[in-house]
Write a protein that holds these residues in place. Structure first.
Motif, PDB file in Angstrom:
ATOM      1  N   VAL A  87      23.393 -63.458   5.106  1.00  0.00           N
ATOM      2  CA  VAL A  87      23.434 -62.464   4.028  1.00  0.00           C
ATOM      3  C   VAL A  87      22.442 -62.862   2.931  1.00  0.00           C
ATOM      4  O   VAL A  87      21.640 -62.051   2.470  1.00  0.00           O
ATOM      5  CB  VAL A  87      24.863 -62.346   3.446  1.00  0.00           C
ATOM      6  N   LEU A  88      22.493 -64.135   2.544  1.00  0.00           N
ATOM      7  CA  LEU A  88      21.595 -64.571   1.463  1.00  0.00           C
ATOM      8  C   LEU A  88      20.134 -64.427   1.863  1.00  0.00           C
ATOM      9  O   LEU A  88      19.288 -64.098   1.040  1.00  0.00           O
ATOM     10  CB  LEU A  88      21.908 -66.025   1.099  1.00  0.00           C
ATOM     11  N   LEU A  93      15.788 -65.204   0.244  1.00  0.00           N
ATOM     12  CA  LEU A  93      15.832 -66.664   0.316  1.00  0.00           C
ATOM     13  C   LEU A  93      15.286 -67.154   1.647  1.00  0.00           C
ATOM     14  O   LEU A  93      15.544 -66.573   2.700  1.00  0.00           O
ATOM     15  CB  LEU A  93      17.277 -67.166   0.149  1.00  0.00           C
ATOM     16  N   GLU A  97      16.757 -72.520   1.894  1.00  0.00           N
ATOM     17  CA  GLU A  97      17.453 -72.166   0.653  1.00  0.00           C
ATOM     18  C   GLU A  97      18.744 -71.426   0.949  1.00  0.00           C
ATOM     19  O   GLU A  97      19.786 -71.707   0.346  1.00  0.00           O
ATOM     20  CB  GLU A  97      16.583 -71.199  -0.167  1.00  0.00           C
ATOM     21  N   GLU A 101      22.317 -72.641  -0.361  1.00  0.00           N
ATOM     22  CA  GLU A 101      23.127 -71.823  -1.270  1.00  0.00           C
ATOM     23  C   GLU A 101      24.436 -71.421  -0.589  1.00  0.00           C
ATOM     24  O   GLU A 101      25.486 -71.353  -1.237  1.00  0.00           O
ATOM     25  CB  GLU A 101      22.359 -70.574  -1.711  1.00  0.00           C
ATOM     26  N   LYS A 104      27.257 -73.696  -1.049  1.00  0.00           N
ATOM     27  CA  LYS A 104      27.942 -73.683  -2.337  1.00  0.00           C
ATOM     28  C   LYS A 104      28.919 -72.520  -2.451  1.00  0.00           C
ATOM     29  O   LYS A 104      29.871 -72.572  -3.203  1.00  0.00           O
ATOM     30  CB  LYS A 104      26.911 -73.555  -3.469  1.00  0.00           C
ATOM     31  N   ILE A 105      28.596 -71.454  -1.742  1.00  0.00           N
ATOM     32  CA  ILE A 105      29.357 -70.220  -1.905  1.00  0.00           C
ATOM     33  C   ILE A 105      30.464 -70.043  -0.877  1.00  0.00           C
ATOM     34  O   ILE A 105      31.528 -69.514  -1.171  1.00  0.00           O
ATOM     35  CB  ILE A 105      28.386 -69.018  -1.802  1.00  0.00           C
ATOM     36  N   GLN A 107      32.831 -71.524   0.458  1.00  0.00           N
ATOM     37  CA  GLN A 107      34.227 -71.912   0.261  1.00  0.00           C
ATOM     38  C   GLN A 107      35.055 -70.834  -0.426  1.00  0.00           C
ATOM     39  O   GLN A 107      36.268 -70.835  -0.336  1.00  0.00           O
ATOM     40  CB  GLN A 107      34.311 -73.210  -0.527  1.00  0.00           C
ATOM     41  N   CYS A 108      34.371 -69.927  -1.113  1.00  0.00           N
ATOM     42  CA  CYS A 108      35.086 -68.870  -1.829  1.00  0.00           C
ATOM     43  C   CYS A 108      35.224 -67.610  -0.999  1.00  0.00           C
ATOM     44  O   CYS A 108      35.770 -66.613  -1.455  1.00  0.00           O
ATOM     45  CB  CYS A 108      34.350 -68.515  -3.122  1.00  0.00           C
ATOM     46  N   VAL A 109      34.662 -67.633   0.207  1.00  0.00           N
ATOM     47  CA  VAL A 109      34.658 -66.421   1.021  1.00  0.00           C
ATOM     48  C   VAL A 109      35.824 -66.457   2.009  1.00  0.00           C
ATOM     49  O   VAL A 109      35.924 -67.371   2.827  1.00  0.00           O
ATOM     50  CB  VAL A 109      33.312 -66.296   1.759  1.00  0.00           C
ATOM     51  N   SER A 110      36.684 -65.484   1.929  1.00  0.00           N
ATOM     52  CA  SER A 110      37.846 -65.423   2.814  1.00  0.00           C
ATOM     53  C   SER A 110      37.428 -65.045   4.225  1.00  0.00           C
ATOM     54  O   SER A 110      36.318 -64.561   4.460  1.00  0.00           O
ATOM     55  CB  SER A 110      38.838 -64.390   2.301  1.00  0.00           C
ATOM     56  N   LEU A 113      36.696 -61.314   4.312  1.00  0.00           N
ATOM     57  CA  LEU A 113      35.376 -60.922   3.823  1.00  0.00           C
ATOM     58  C   LEU A 113      34.304 -61.324   4.837  1.00  0.00           C
ATOM     59  O   LEU A 113      33.349 -60.577   5.075  1.00  0.00           O
ATOM     60  CB  LEU A 113      35.110 -61.569   2.458  1.00  0.00           C
ATOM     61  N   ARG A 116      34.234 -58.745   7.395  1.00  0.00           N
ATOM     62  CA  ARG A 116      33.664 -57.485   6.907  1.00  0.00           C
ATOM     63  C   ARG A 116      32.142 -57.573   6.914  1.00  0.00           C
ATOM     64  O   ARG A 116      31.454 -56.645   7.315  1.00  0.00           O
ATOM     65  CB  ARG A 116      34.141 -57.211   5.477  1.00  0.00           C
ATOM     66  N   MET A 117      31.628 -58.698   6.462  1.00  0.00           N
ATOM     67  CA  MET A 117      30.168 -58.850   6.411  1.00  0.00           C
ATOM     68  C   MET A 117      29.615 -58.904   7.834  1.00  0.00           C
ATOM     69  O   MET A 117      28.580 -58.305   8.140  1.00  0.00           O
ATOM     70  CB  MET A 117      29.797 -60.111   5.636  1.00  0.00           C
TER      71      MET A 117
END
Lengths: 147, 147
Positions: A87-88, A93, A97, A101, A104-105, A107-110, A113, A116-117
DNA sequence: GAGTAGGTTTAGACTCACACCAAATCAGGA
DNA sequence: TCCTGATTTGGTGTGAGTCTAAACCTACTC
């Protein structure tokens, strides 16, 4: 794997589990400690907690081995990482990169989600940092991308 | 605003700052405590730390007022939230969902990544949960979208 | 088979962020 | 001036992650 939300393990422990999974064999406390630059005693404690959650088996003084549940979870973690990175990468990116990145992110993604992505991306087979496996993807219960 | 990385304040304190900014006037300790359902003493402590970082001014017993630096930071936080929500909405999430999920993720998104996504999206003026302001956006130094 | 070196675990302690309660303190209205 | 309610202070607790020091176990060597 049905019950995974993506928040069962703290991000740190998830990293440890991913590492254990990727080794593909029995892993020693020292290996984990060295790889993550932490004290062996810290590794022991973390491993004990991951074992208590059922993702690995711990034979004291002999190392840890991932369980089937742990394997499912690790595969989810890797799939999530790669989907987030993909996605990034769609926002300009570079692969490196995007991968950094994503770390870092993610861990917050269920799990929800993530799925869905994944679906919105058309269940891609490839990310910027490796293949994306869909065989245990809950959005593809039949064992592969719906398509 | 040049120096912002997006990780100056913990996510909890960032929420408090956003709230203070959105009130637009002097905010009492009690307001913060009530809004976030925390004890007044917890609010006092958090506010003291945010003040120490320079984002608000705290007059004991009289409330807090956001500083120019705090305003810049809060605007960045809001812009980041809206950009993340907009990105998520492009993966099939309804506005409400996108906004909720963005709340969980945004704290891990650096200012740099925010700007990259912003640029890649063509500096959109509108997100799913409000307008996106670009006037202090470091990717648009002239005071607005480059375009 | 005993001794030992080195890997591993245990025990205790620290930090950081966040939260609470109880007690002390202050501000402003009656 | 006094009092009430808001606010702050001080002490505690939790959870996650980390460390050091000491105890412990394994496996190798002689």
């Amino acid at each position: 794997m049905q019950g995974i939300t993506g928040h069962e393990l703290s991000s740190r422990k998830a990293e440890y589990l991913k590492y254990i999974h990727m080794q593909g064999h029995v892993v020693k406390t020292t290996d984990v400690a060295a790889h993550f630059s932490i004290a062996p005693s810290t590794a022991t404690k973390a491993l004990a907690e991951i074992a208590k959650a059922g993702y690995i088996e711990h034979s004291p003084y002999h190392g840890v081995k991932i369980t089937p549940i742990g394997t499912d979870y690790a595969r989810f973690l890797i799939r999530r990482h790669r989907i987030v990175a993909l996605v990034l990468s769609r926002y300009g990116l570079e692969p490196g990169e995007a991968c950094r990145e994503a770390k870092k992110i993610e861990q917050c993604v269920s799990k929800d989600l993530t799925n869905r992505m994944c679906m919105s991306l058309g269940h891609p087979m490839m990310s910027v940092c490796g293949e994306i496996e869909h065989d245990h993807c809950c959005c593809c219960p039949s064992g592969g991308p719906e398509r």
